[in-house]
Design a protein around this motif. Structure first.
Motif, PDB file in Angstrom:
ATOM      1  N   SER A 147      25.297  27.678  44.831  1.00 47.58           N
ATOM      2  CA  SER A 147      24.199  28.646  44.881  1.00 47.58           C
ATOM      3  C   SER A 147      24.210  29.509  46.134  1.00 47.58           C
ATOM      4  N   SER A 148      24.745  29.007  47.229  1.00 47.90           N
ATOM      5  CA  SER A 148      24.700  29.774  48.475  1.00 47.90           C
ATOM      6  C   SER A 148      25.926  30.648  48.683  1.00 47.90           C
ATOM      7  N   ARG A 149      26.920  30.534  47.837  1.00 45.77           N
ATOM      8  CA  ARG A 149      28.201  31.182  48.117  1.00 45.77           C
ATOM      9  C   ARG A 149      28.133  32.709  48.089  1.00 45.77           C
ATOM     10  N   ASP A 150      27.210  33.272  47.324  1.00 45.65           N
ATOM     11  CA  ASP A 150      27.122  34.721  47.209  1.00 45.65           C
ATOM     12  C   ASP A 150      25.920  35.297  47.947  1.00 45.65           C
ATOM     13  N   VAL A 169      31.518  31.900  50.904  1.00 45.15           N
ATOM     14  CA  VAL A 169      32.776  31.474  50.273  1.00 45.15           C
ATOM     15  C   VAL A 169      33.116  32.456  49.162  1.00 45.15           C
ATOM     16  N   THR A 170      34.374  32.847  49.093  1.00 47.39           N
ATOM     17  CA  THR A 170      34.900  33.491  47.894  1.00 47.39           C
ATOM     18  C   THR A 170      36.387  33.202  47.809  1.00 47.39           C
ATOM     19  N   HIS A 171      36.882  33.124  46.577  1.00 47.44           N
ATOM     20  CA  HIS A 171      38.324  33.024  46.371  1.00 47.44           C
ATOM     21  C   HIS A 171      38.836  34.227  45.590  1.00 47.44           C
ATOM     22  N   ASN A 172      38.037  35.300  45.635  1.00 50.24           N
ATOM     23  CA  ASN A 172      38.488  36.594  45.162  1.00 50.24           C
ATOM     24  C   ASN A 172      38.834  37.409  46.398  1.00 50.24           C
ATOM     25  N   TYR A 173      40.106  37.622  46.627  1.00 49.70           N
ATOM     26  CA  TYR A 173      40.541  38.236  47.879  1.00 49.70           C
ATOM     27  C   TYR A 173      40.759  39.744  47.778  1.00 49.70           C
ATOM     28  N   ASN A 174      40.322  40.333  46.693  1.00 44.31           N
ATOM     29  CA  ASN A 174      40.507  41.768  46.506  1.00 44.31           C
ATOM     30  C   ASN A 174      39.161  42.438  46.232  1.00 44.31           C
ATOM     31  N   ASN A 175      38.824  43.388  47.118  1.00 42.96           N
ATOM     32  CA  ASN A 175      37.549  44.103  47.032  1.00 42.96           C
ATOM     33  C   ASN A 175      36.359  43.146  47.022  1.00 42.96           C
ATOM     34  N   SER A 176      36.439  42.130  47.827  1.00 41.12           N
ATOM     35  CA  SER A 176      35.341  41.165  47.915  1.00 41.12           C
ATOM     36  C   SER A 176      34.239  41.713  48.817  1.00 41.12           C
ATOM     37  N   GLU A 189      37.559  46.632  51.447  1.00 39.58           N
ATOM     38  CA  GLU A 189      38.368  47.451  50.540  1.00 39.58           C
ATOM     39  C   GLU A 189      39.783  46.894  50.441  1.00 39.58           C
ATOM     40  N   GLY A 190      40.243  46.684  49.197  1.00 41.68           N
ATOM     41  CA  GLY A 190      41.591  46.180  48.982  1.00 41.68           C
ATOM     42  C   GLY A 190      41.683  44.694  49.235  1.00 41.68           C
ATOM     43  N   TYR A 191      42.858  44.244  49.669  1.00 41.49           N
ATOM     44  CA  TYR A 191      43.123  42.831  49.958  1.00 41.49           C
ATOM     45  C   TYR A 191      42.400  42.472  51.248  1.00 41.49           C
ATOM     46  N   ASP A 192      41.441  41.552  51.187  1.00 36.89           N
ATOM     47  CA  ASP A 192      40.481  41.432  52.286  1.00 36.89           C
ATOM     48  C   ASP A 192      41.085  41.004  53.618  1.00 36.89           C
ATOM     49  N   VAL A 193      42.248  40.368  53.600  1.00 35.80           N
ATOM     50  CA  VAL A 193      42.908  39.981  54.852  1.00 35.80           C
ATOM     51  C   VAL A 193      43.111  41.194  55.762  1.00 35.80           C
ATOM     52  N   PRO A 221      46.080  31.237  52.225  1.00 35.71           N
ATOM     53  CA  PRO A 221      46.750  31.141  50.928  1.00 35.71           C
ATOM     54  C   PRO A 221      46.115  30.180  49.924  1.00 35.71           C
ATOM     55  N   HIS A 222      44.868  29.777  50.159  1.00 32.65           N
ATOM     56  CA  HIS A 222      44.132  28.981  49.162  1.00 32.65           C
ATOM     57  C   HIS A 222      44.235  29.665  47.798  1.00 32.65           C
ATOM     58  N   ASP A 223      44.348  28.842  46.737  1.00 30.37           N
ATOM     59  CA  ASP A 223      44.379  29.392  45.392  1.00 30.37           C
ATOM     60  C   ASP A 223      43.129  30.261  45.152  1.00 30.37           C
ATOM     61  N   PRO A 224      43.175  31.245  44.249  1.00 30.30           N
ATOM     62  CA  PRO A 224      44.215  31.515  43.254  1.00 30.30           C
ATOM     63  C   PRO A 224      45.514  32.013  43.895  1.00 30.30           C
ATOM     64  N   TYR A 225      46.628  31.500  43.378  1.00 33.71           N
ATOM     65  CA  TYR A 225      47.915  31.704  44.018  1.00 33.71           C
ATOM     66  C   TYR A 225      48.545  33.067  43.730  1.00 33.71           C
TER      67      TYR A 225
END
Length: 492
Positions: A147-150, A169-176, A189-193, A221-225
């Motif tokens: 519940s707190s992740r977003d 927390v997120t494991h969506n690393y693109n446009n998060s 914007e883009g790949y968050d790294v 490099p945590h999944d999604p891989y």
């Protein structure tokens, strides 16, 4: 960015790495007005120790980390005390063991009362900043476990960090998305790294006249891989990758595919770190900056037939760690062989910063040994899993354990007694369990004695998981995570 450009970049970086290894870098002029060292922690998530070029891996492309290693202390046995995200973070920020700070299960809150890294440094006049993944806000009892992740992290839950560009927390690393100091929502914007690294560079450029502590916390490099930018995925052909011998034959093709995606994330991070290192040099503060690169925990990557973490095997518990501090360590690399555990990291950084460790800290300060050019003199690092959950819950073989990782051996007990004993020098892939073998009884007794002493010092009575959940008023995240009454009879 085109694939050809990336390949040229890596080729050039490898050439530079060789040059750095063969000759000394000219001394950088220090900022004479600054006495206190800056501290930058670059944290990756789920990056295991073996997956960097400087550790002998010839198939992963990490030229910037390899160059950094040529100027740093290289810790060969950095052991994550509890190989799960939130517990590592809580132990790192407090210098305490999980059963002290209470975060031994993901998505549980680190108490506001905890004395943390940022609060300690801030008291010494430091500016404090945090960018990226947090994973310490947790959720209230009875709420959904994600519940707190977003949601934004309230100001009083930021544990002393002022500059703030954070996602719980997120494991969506693109446009998060993330939240700033004022809880306003923004998008990486883009790949968050890459934008996260840009924010870190902007931060130290603006704060370089005063001491600061900055934590840059990446998600991969945590999944999604398979979500790294395509140009980095194109660097790897899964069919050519070699897997570890402890990957079951039936899973080796799957392991190669997963590794290719995992390596792509790692190389993307390496590229970003290269940009950060260049910017640090241009800012003129590299000499007086303690720069740390490490990870929360590793990833099994199909070794022993499983993915991810929590387990007591080297693929999960050993992580890379580099510390560069030219003003005190010079610019040549040095290997540190003795094990160091998660709670030891904060007091050691404080020691390198000439800051006394508060009484709340349980870890050991190894700064004296490092500054003297010695190894740590540490016999073993404690490893633990008080409560199995999520991907290694009770229903799929999870079990409570306590253990130690020495420079050579791994010894682990579960609630029934001795469980694992590996000679990691002769058996680096941990395929031959020596536990209860009469030939090794003396060694087992010796290691058991070390473990018992560690538990005594940390006031750990090694109780069943349910006892800790009740003690801390926690709920299991899902009914299928519950420990069944006949667990001990059917386990193992």
């Amino acid at each position: 960015m085109k694939t050809q450009s990336i390949l040229k970049f890596f080729a050039f970086s490898l050439l530079i790495t060789q040059l750095f290894c063969s000759c000394s870098k000219p001394s950088q002029e220090s900022n004479e007005s600054q006495v206190k060292p800056n501290v930058i922690i670059i944290l990756a998530d789920q990056w295991r120790a073996q997956e960097v070029g400087y550790m002998g891996n010839t198939q992963i492309k990490t030229p910037n980390l390899d160059k950094l290693a040529s100027e740093s202390l290289i810790f060969e046995n950095t052991v994550t005390t509890m190989a799960v995200c939130a517990p590592w973070r809580a132990s790192f920020l407090t210098g305490q063991y999980p059963l002290t700070h209470g975060v031994f299960y993901n998505d549980k809150p680190l108490p506001n009362e905890a004395l943390t890294m940022a609060e300690i440094y801030k008291d010494q006049g430091y500016a404090t900043g945090y960018i990226g993944k947090w994973h310490l806000n947790g959720h209230e009892r009875g709420e959904h476990h994600f519940s707190s992740r977003d949601l934004p992290v309230p100001k009083d839950r930021r544990q002393g960090f002022d500059y703030w560009k954070v996602r719980e927390v997120t494991h969506n690393y693109n446009n998060s998305f993330y939240f700033d100091e004022n809880d306003e929502k923004h998008t990486w914007e883009g790949y968050d790294v890459f934008p996260q690294t840009d924010s870190a560079i902007s931060y130290f450029q603006k704060n370089k006249e005063n001491p600061f502590v900055l934590m840059l916390s990446y998600g991969p490099p945590h999944d999604p891989y398979f979500s790294a930018p395509k140009e980095f995925q194109d660097l790897y052909d899964a069919s050519t990758l070699e897997v570890r011998p402890n990957v079951p034959e039936a899973l080796q093709d799957s392991a190669r595919r997963v590794m290719a995606g995992y390596y792509a994330h790692a190389s993307a991070i390496d590229f970003a770190i290269g940009n950060l290192l260049d910017a640090l040099d241009k800012a003129g503060i590299a000499d007086n900056t303690i720069l740390v690169f490490t990870s929360e925990h590793g990833d099994m990557l199909m070794s022993k037939g499983v993915l991810k973490k929590q387990r007591p095997y080297d693929e999960a518990i050993k992580v890379p760690m580099l510390i560069r501090y030219p003003a005190k360590f010079g610019e040549k690399s040095r290997k540190v062989n003795d094990p160091i555990g998660t709670p030891d990291l904060l007091p050691t950084l404080l020691g390198l910063s000439d800051i006394a460790s508060p009484e709340s800290i349980e870890g050991q300060d190894f700064s004296g040994e490092l500054l003297a050019g010695e190894d740590l003199g540490n016999e073993a690092a404690l490893i633990m899993l008080p409560v199995p959950f999520h991907e290694w819950k009770f229903q799929n073989g999870g079990r409570e354990f306590r253990g130690i990782r020495t420079k050579r051996y791994t010894y682990v007990e579960d609630l029934k007694g001795p469980w694992l004993l590996y000679d990691n020098e002769k058996d680096p892939y941990q395929q031959n369990n020596l536990v209860n073998d009469p030939e090794f009884s003396e060694l087992q007794n010796q290691l058991e004695g070390i473990l018992m002493e560690k538990l005594k010092v940390t006031n750990d009575t090694f109780l069943p998981a349910d006892e800790y959940m009740i003690q801390y008023n926690y709920l299991y995240d899902a009914q299928d995570s519950l420990r069944q009454p006949n667990y001990l009879e059917v386990n193992r």
